[in-house]
Design a protein around this motif. Structure first.
Motif, PDB file in Angstrom:
ATOM      1  N   LEU A 217       0.823  -1.210   0.000  1.00  0.00           N
ATOM      2  CA  LEU A 217       0.000   0.000   0.000  1.00  0.00           C
ATOM      3  C   LEU A 217       0.858   1.261   0.000  1.00  0.00           C
ATOM      4  O   LEU A 217       0.531   2.251  -0.674  1.00  0.00           O
ATOM      5  N   THR A 220       2.187   1.789  -3.342  1.00  0.00           N
ATOM      6  CA  THR A 220       1.092   2.232  -4.215  1.00  0.00           C
ATOM      7  C   THR A 220       0.767   3.700  -3.965  1.00  0.00           C
ATOM      8  O   THR A 220       0.449   4.453  -4.910  1.00  0.00           O
ATOM      9  N   VAL A 221       0.831   4.114  -2.712  1.00  0.00           N
ATOM     10  CA  VAL A 221       0.616   5.530  -2.395  1.00  0.00           C
ATOM     11  C   VAL A 221       1.638   6.394  -3.122  1.00  0.00           C
ATOM     12  O   VAL A 221       1.301   7.473  -3.667  1.00  0.00           O
ATOM     13  N   THR A 254      -7.762   7.344  -0.515  1.00  0.00           N
ATOM     14  CA  THR A 254      -8.334   6.056  -0.099  1.00  0.00           C
ATOM     15  C   THR A 254      -7.242   5.037   0.184  1.00  0.00           C
ATOM     16  O   THR A 254      -7.281   4.321   1.196  1.00  0.00           O
ATOM     17  N   THR A 255      -6.261   4.957  -0.662  1.00  0.00           N
ATOM     18  CA  THR A 255      -5.169   4.005  -0.468  1.00  0.00           C
ATOM     19  C   THR A 255      -4.340   4.365   0.754  1.00  0.00           C
ATOM     20  O   THR A 255      -3.910   3.486   1.518  1.00  0.00           O
ATOM     21  N   GLU A 258      -6.215   3.169   3.731  1.00  0.00           N
ATOM     22  CA  GLU A 258      -6.102   1.714   3.863  1.00  0.00           C
ATOM     23  C   GLU A 258      -4.750   1.334   4.456  1.00  0.00           C
ATOM     24  O   GLU A 258      -4.656   0.422   5.287  1.00  0.00           O
ATOM     25  N   SER A 259      -3.697   2.024   4.051  1.00  0.00           N
ATOM     26  CA  SER A 259      -2.370   1.750   4.589  1.00  0.00           C
ATOM     27  C   SER A 259      -2.311   2.050   6.084  1.00  0.00           C
ATOM     28  O   SER A 259      -1.710   1.298   6.862  1.00  0.00           O
ATOM     29  N   SER A 457      -7.411   0.592  -9.233  1.00  0.00           N
ATOM     30  CA  SER A 457      -8.126  -0.091  -8.149  1.00  0.00           C
ATOM     31  C   SER A 457      -8.085  -1.599  -8.346  1.00  0.00           C
ATOM     32  O   SER A 457      -7.874  -2.369  -7.386  1.00  0.00           O
ATOM     33  N   LEU A 460      -4.505  -2.901  -7.617  1.00  0.00           N
ATOM     34  CA  LEU A 460      -4.222  -2.894  -6.175  1.00  0.00           C
ATOM     35  C   LEU A 460      -4.979  -4.010  -5.469  1.00  0.00           C
ATOM     36  O   LEU A 460      -4.425  -4.707  -4.602  1.00  0.00           O
TER      37      LEU A 460
END
Length: 496
Positions: A217, A220-221, A254-255, A258-259, A457, A460
């Motif tokens: 995550l 990905t961020v 959003t990511t 989530e992290s 999305s 991920l």
């Protein structure tokens, strides 16, 4: 049954041991020897049967059966994962885990209870030395005025011995039951140890899986931040709309959330590991190390081996033997309880002559006690013992069934998750390719940013799923090791 007071009985026997005929003594000893050679009532123990399949249904075709050289190592089974930090944590359980320590004390109590029961195999000897001074009343009917002495001292050193002759095996069956319970408690201890070590390994891999998810995550961020920066540049250059910027920022936020949320679950597993190794949660932490390696191949062996490798099955089987012995204890109550008793010692009115010959006394005796009427108490005890034995057999067979279920469950999980992992790897590759195409189309002005965010999305989600599958595979392997007994076998039942 009533046991006579031997200390009082000595006053009613002769005080001259040397006057006793030698043949009488020999006869008494011979009778005692005959009494010692008693029988043992009750059924002899036979291990109960249980339905055992010839092979595990879920064993993969390419897995070979376990051989002595490649079976799960005895004791430190967690070393098959080749993780030094896991090995270090597992070692601390045996030293500091409070649940395991409590179970060890339970086993110590069971062994002490066995020693108490065994003591009934031997005679019981007591002594009650006493000293007294007595004044007789002149008006007493038996007062001897000619003696001219109304006050006198009495010094006594008696030894009283009592022994229950185990003619019908009541004591021996009690010892057998107590020994079986101690062994069952020892198997319980092994089962608790296995469960705690497995729980630690499972928590550890769950935590490492979260570390891998967190790493994914976070990376990905970073990618999504770069995508947002690019979109904002295109927006300022008039090549993108404000909607594109909003969509890029939405998926980034959003990511990032989530992290951050992964930290909640990770903290819980970290705290659980702290408790397992006997440390306060506030004084323990683990540095993040992402999960990477798949689980090792774990030979399952033959189903029949499971009866010898599971400590909970061993504990259930030992309790069957315990209840079998209790049937013998209940049946022995139908026969007389024979007790031999003896008393001897020295008595004198002057302490300086206490241990001299004329002051010696002794007594030998015996009794047989039998119920004439008990209102059905013995029959009730016998029926209860039989019902308890039946219950223990049912519990044993249920434990065996559950053991096979747990092995099959985790064999199936490993087999299916391995297939799913391969499929998910293909899904991840496809999602990354789709994302690359969408970004290219967006930069070429062919697609809008919604297509890009949708591809992001999906990519991920597939990558997170792949990490979760790897975590589940390792957790299933731990549970399989536990279901197989963790390298334990019945040779490790404590000899008590």
């Amino acid at each position: 049954m009533h046991r006579p007071n031997l200390a009082d009985a000595r006053h009613f026997v002769t005080r001259e041991r040397r006057n006793t005929p030698r043949p009488f003594r020999l006869a008494a000893l011979s009778a005692a020897a005959i009494l010692f050679a008693g029988c043992t009532v009750g059924p002899n123990y036979v291990r109960p049967t249980a339905e055992v399949p010839t092979d595990f249904k879920e064993t993969p075709a390419n897995w070979k059966q376990a051989q002595p050289s490649d079976a799960i190592s005895k004791g430190k089974w967690w070393e098959i994962y080749q993780d030094p930090q896991l090995n270090e944590l597992e070692e601390k359980i045996n030293v500091s885990n409070q649940t395991l320590k409590a179970e060890q004390e339970q086993f110590a109590q069971a062994r002490a209870a066995l020693r108490i029961t065994r003591s009934n195999l031997y005679p019981e000897a007591t002594t009650t030395p006493s000293a007294s001074r007595t004044r007789l009343a002149p008006n007493e009917p038996l007062f001897n005025s000619a003696a001219g002495k109304a006050d006198f001292n009495t010094y006594t050193i008696p030894v009283d011995v009592s022994y229950e002759v185990d003619l019908w095996g009541r004591v021996r069956r009690s010892v057998e039951a107590s020994r079986s319970e101690a062994q069952a408690t020892g198997s319980d201890l092994a089962n608790v140890s296995l469960s705690l070590h497995a729980e630690l390994a499972d928590d550890y891999f769950q935590l490492r899986g979260l570390d891998a998810q967190k790493q994914l995550l976070d990376s990905t961020v970073v990618s999504f931040q770069k995508a947002l920066d690019l979109t904002q540049s295109r927006f300022h250059g008039g090549l993108a709309s404000a909607v594109d910027v909003a969509q890029a920022k939405t998926i980034l936020d959003t990511t990032r959330a989530e992290s951050t949320d992964v930290g909640v679950q990770r903290a819980a597993f970290e705290h659980a590991i702290a408790v397992l190794i006997g440390k306060p949660a506030s004084q323990f932490s683990l540095p993040p190390i992402p999960l990477a390696a798949p689980p090792p191949v774990i030979p399952s062996g033959l189903p029949s081996d499971l009866l010898e490798r599971r400590p909970d099955i061993s504990a259930a089987e030992r309790r069957v033997q315990e209840q079998n012995a209790q049937i013998g204890v209940a049946r022995a109550a139908y026969f007389p309880q024979v007790t031999l008793s003896g008393s001897g010692g020295f008595e004198s009115g002057v302490i300086t002559t206490l241990l001299q010959g004329p002051g010696g006394f002794w007594m030998l005796g015996g009794q047989a006690a039998e119920y004439l009427f008990d209102g059905g108490a013995r029959r009730g005890a016998s029926d209860r013992a039989k019902a308890a034995w039946n219950q223990s057999v049912d519990n044993y067979r249920q434990t065996v069934l559950v053991a096979f279920q747990e092995v099959e469950d985790n064999l199936a999980a490993l087999r299916i998750l391995e297939v799913e992992a391969n499929e998910e790897a293909e899904a991840v590759a496809s999602a990354e390719h789709s994302l690359s195409l969408s970004v290219t189309r967006y930069r070429g002005g062919v697609a809008n940013y919604l297509e890009v965010t949708t591809a992001q999305s999906a990519a991920l989600a597939d990558e997170v799923t792949a990490v979760n599958i790897l975590t589940r595979r390792l957790a299933a392997s731990v549970l399989l090791v536990k279901a197989l007994g963790g390298g334990w076998d019945v040779s490790q039942i404590p000899h008590v």
